[in-house]
Design an enzyme around this catalytic site. Sequence first.
Site, PDB file in Angstrom:
ATOM      1  N   HIS A 369       0.720  -1.162  -0.144  1.00  0.00           N
ATOM      2  CA  HIS A 369       0.159  -0.046   0.104  1.00  0.00           C
ATOM      3  C   HIS A 369       0.815   1.341  -0.034  1.00  0.00           C
ATOM      4  CE1 HIS A 369      -2.973  -2.971   1.920  1.00  0.00           C
ATOM      5  NE2 HIS A 369      -3.020  -2.971   0.742  1.00  0.00           N
ATOM      6  N   CYS A 684      -5.624  -1.648 -19.120  1.00  0.00           N
ATOM      7  CA  CYS A 684      -5.481  -0.945 -17.808  1.00  0.00           C
ATOM      8  C   CYS A 684      -4.258  -1.582 -16.883  1.00  0.00           C
ATOM      9  CB  CYS A 684      -6.666  -0.563 -17.158  1.00  0.00           C
ATOM     10  SG  CYS A 684      -7.363  -1.755 -16.400  1.00  0.00           S
TER      11      CYS A 684
HETATM   12  C1  PEP Z   1      -5.133  -5.773 -13.411  1.00  0.00           C
HETATM   13  O1  PEP Z   1      -4.921  -6.939 -12.979  1.00  0.00           O
HETATM   14  O2  PEP Z   1      -4.143  -5.429 -14.568  1.00  0.00           O
HETATM   15  C2  PEP Z   1      -5.542  -4.706 -12.731  1.00  0.00           C
HETATM   16  C3  PEP Z   1      -5.288  -3.396 -13.656  1.00  0.00           C
HETATM   17  O3  PEP Z   1      -6.046  -4.475 -11.618  1.00  0.00           O
HETATM   18  P1  PEP Z   1      -5.157  -4.469 -10.201  1.00  0.00           P
HETATM   19  O4  PEP Z   1      -3.531  -4.288 -10.619  1.00  0.00           O
HETATM   20  O5  PEP Z   1      -5.834  -3.487  -9.414  1.00  0.00           O
HETATM   21  O6  PEP Z   1      -5.228  -5.927  -9.766  1.00  0.00           O
END
Ligand code: PEP
Length: 759
Positions: A369, A684
Amino acid sequence: MPPQLVAGGPRVLLRRLREIMAERQSAQARLDKLVSVIASNMVAEVCSIYLRRAGGVLELFATEGLNRNAVHRTRLKPGEGLVGLVAQTAAPLNLSNAPEHPSFSYRPETGEDPYRSFLAVPIVRGERVFGVLTVQNRTARHYDEEEEEALATIAMVLAEVVAQGTLVDPGEIDDSELSPTSPVTVQGEGLAEGLAIGSVFLHEPRVRVERMIADDPAAELRRLEEALESLRVAVDAMLESSELELTGDTREVIEAYRLFANDQGWTQRLMDAVRSGLTAEAAVERVQDELRARITRSNDVYLRDRLHDFEDLARRLLRHLSASDGATAEALPERAVVVARTMGPAELLDYARHGILGLVVEEAGQSSHIAIVARSMDIPLVGGAEGVADIARGGDSIVVDAESGEVRIRPPKEIVNAYRGKQALLAQRVARFAAIRDQPAITRDGTRITLNMNAGLVLDLPHLTDSGADGIGLFRTELQFLIGAKMPRLADQIALYRQVLDAAGGKPVVFRTLDLGGDKIPSYGRTAREENPALGWRAIRIALDRPGLLRYQMRALIMAAQGRPLRVMLPMIAELREFEQARLLIGKELERAERVGIATPGELRLGAMIEVPSLLFGLEQILSNADFLSVGSNDLLQFAFACDRTNPKVARRYDTLAPCVLSLLRHIATTANRLNRLTSVSVCGEIAGRPLEAMVLLALGFTSLSMHASMIGPVKMMARALDTRVLRPLVLELCGSSDATVRPLLLDFTERHGIPVGR
Ligand code: PEP
Ligand code: MG
C-alpha cells in the site's frame, strides 16, 4: 584459585571503561588499555578484540595475553575458527576446552596454545555484528552465567563506541565496515519513480541511548519495572479500547502482543542486563540487539514474524523510559528523505503533508500500500533496501534513485553531482512531455489513441489536468478501504466519488467496484486465511456472496453522480454468469433509487475486466453483453503464467513481451474486431503504461489505454512517432517466435524508426 569476577563486578569495570574511552590518546592505545582492564577485571589471562573489516574478515585489533605481534596481522575469514563462528551466529560461545571444538582453528602467530577455556560474545548493534570480544584462561573451566552476562554488557558498550567511530584512528581504516561516516550503497527496488537528493530523516529511529552505565543500579531497576508496567497498561488499554473495535486477526495480533509484553524470559533478560550495570535504556537495547541478531540469522519464519512484535515492544518501552513520542512529521527538516524499516500508508500521508523529497522503506514491495500511495503522490520510493535504517543516521546526505533501485548514503560530492546531472536530464524529459500535454495522441497513420489514467485516491486527481489524461480509465475504489483504519461509511464513499466526478469535470471516469481480497486485505477486515488468496474469495466473488456490499457501493456511486452518467466496471469476472448476476444487483439498486426519489445516472455503462483466463475462451459472449471491457494484464498474466505477481522470487520470471503474451493480446483484439467492438476494449494493466509494450498494443489495434498518470507523456510521445501499419506485420510475425522474449527485436525496431520508448 579459580578465575572469577573481581569484587565490584561489572559495574566497577564499566565505570573504568567509560574513563578509558574518554581519555585523550590514540584509538589503539585506548583499545590496548581496554583489553588489559577487561582481562584483569575478569581474572582472565587473555582478552582480545576482533573487529570486522571489508568482506566480513575479522581482524585482531587488540589483545592482552596473546602475542602482540599478531595484532592487525591475524585475520579470520567469515565463519573461520571459533571467533568467526561467534560472528556468524551472533551468539556467545562458552567452552571449557576450546581446542576440542570442531570449529577451532589454530593460529601459531597468536601463541594461544596453552589456553583451554574460551568465552566469546559478539559485538552487535542493530542487526550488524561489528566484531567479537573474547576472554581465555589456561585451566579448563566453564565461565558462569554472571561472567557471560558481564562480557556481553561490555561488548554492548564497545559496539556503541565502534559505531561512533572512536575506536579507530582517523585515516587508519580504508574500508567501510567500521566507519559510520563512510559512503554506503544499498541496492533495493524502485517502487515509485523519481530521483531524490536530500538528507536523511529517520522514521521511528532507535531512541538514542545516551547513558549506558547506571550510577545507581537499584534505582535503574525500579525505572525499568515502572516502564514495563506502564507498557503493559498501555497494551491492555489498546486491547480493551472500544474505539478501535478490534476483531478477528487484529485482536489476535494484539493479544499475542500482550503475551510478549508479559513474557518472563524477556523481562528476566532485561532485569539481568540492568543488574549487570547498564542503564534501563541500554539494557533494552542490548536484549533487543541480541534477539534481533539471533533471529535474523535463523530461517524460522515464525520467529522472524515475532521479531517485529518484540522490536515494536522494545521501541515502545524505550519511549516509556524516555517519555518521548519519537520522531514526528512536524520535526521534518528541509529536503527530507524519510528512511524507515516499515511504514503504513497513513504515516506516509502525514509526512507528505509536511513535504518530503523521497522515501526508503526496508520492508515494502511492488504491490504494498505504501508503494501505491507513494506513486500517487509522486514521491520516489525504494523498497527492499535491507539494513538502511541501521546504516543511515539522521541528517546524513542521501540519494534515492528509484530507476536503478539504488540508495546512496553519505555519497561523495562527485556522486551527488552526477545525480544532479541525472536529475536535470529527468527534468528536461518531464518538460518535453509537458510540452505535448495538450496535443492529442495521434499515431503517424492517423489513429487517435485515448490515453486515460489509473487512480484510486484523492491525491491522484490533480494529475487529471497536469498529465493531459483523457479521463480515468480505472478508478480502484478499494484503495479507500485499504488505507483507512475503519471501513468507509456510505457518506465517506459518496464524498470520495463525488470529488472524483467533480474533478473530472465531464471527462469519463470508470469506477471499478471493490477489488478486495487476494493481496488487498483491509486492516480491519481480515477473514479466514486462504491457501491461495489470489485464487480465493476476492473481488466479484465477495460482491456476489455479500450482495449488500456491492449494492451499498452502487448506492454511493448513484448518489455521488447526481444524475450524471456513470461507468462501472466489475473486477475478476471469470464467466458471463457472474457479470449478469452483478448486473441484476445493480439494477435493483437503480430501482431503489427511483423508488426513494434519488436522481439516477443519465446513463449507466457496465463493463468487465478481462483478467481471468477463462474469459478468453468465451470472449464473444462477454463482448456482446458488456458495454465495455478492460484488459487487466497484471492479473491476466499472473494467471496465464501461473506466477504470483506479489512474490519477488517469481514475479519477474516471465517477460511481458513473450511471444505467447503477444498471441494472447492478439486473440482479444481480433475477436473484438470481428464483432466490431475493438473500440470498447481498453487495456489498464501495467503494460499499458510501458512505452514498448504499449507500442505492441497499438500495433495490435487497441486504441484505448489506461496507465499511471506519469506515463501518459512517454506513451504519447511513442504513439506520435509510430506508424502502426509498419509495425503490425512484425508483431504478427513475432507471435510465432520461439524466443523467450521478443523485447530485443522490438527495441531494434524502435531504434531503426526513431521511436522514443524511454520513460
Ligand atoms: C490488473 O489486474 O491488471 C489491474 C489493472 O487490476 P489490479 O492491478 O488493481 O489488480
Ligand atoms: Mg487486477
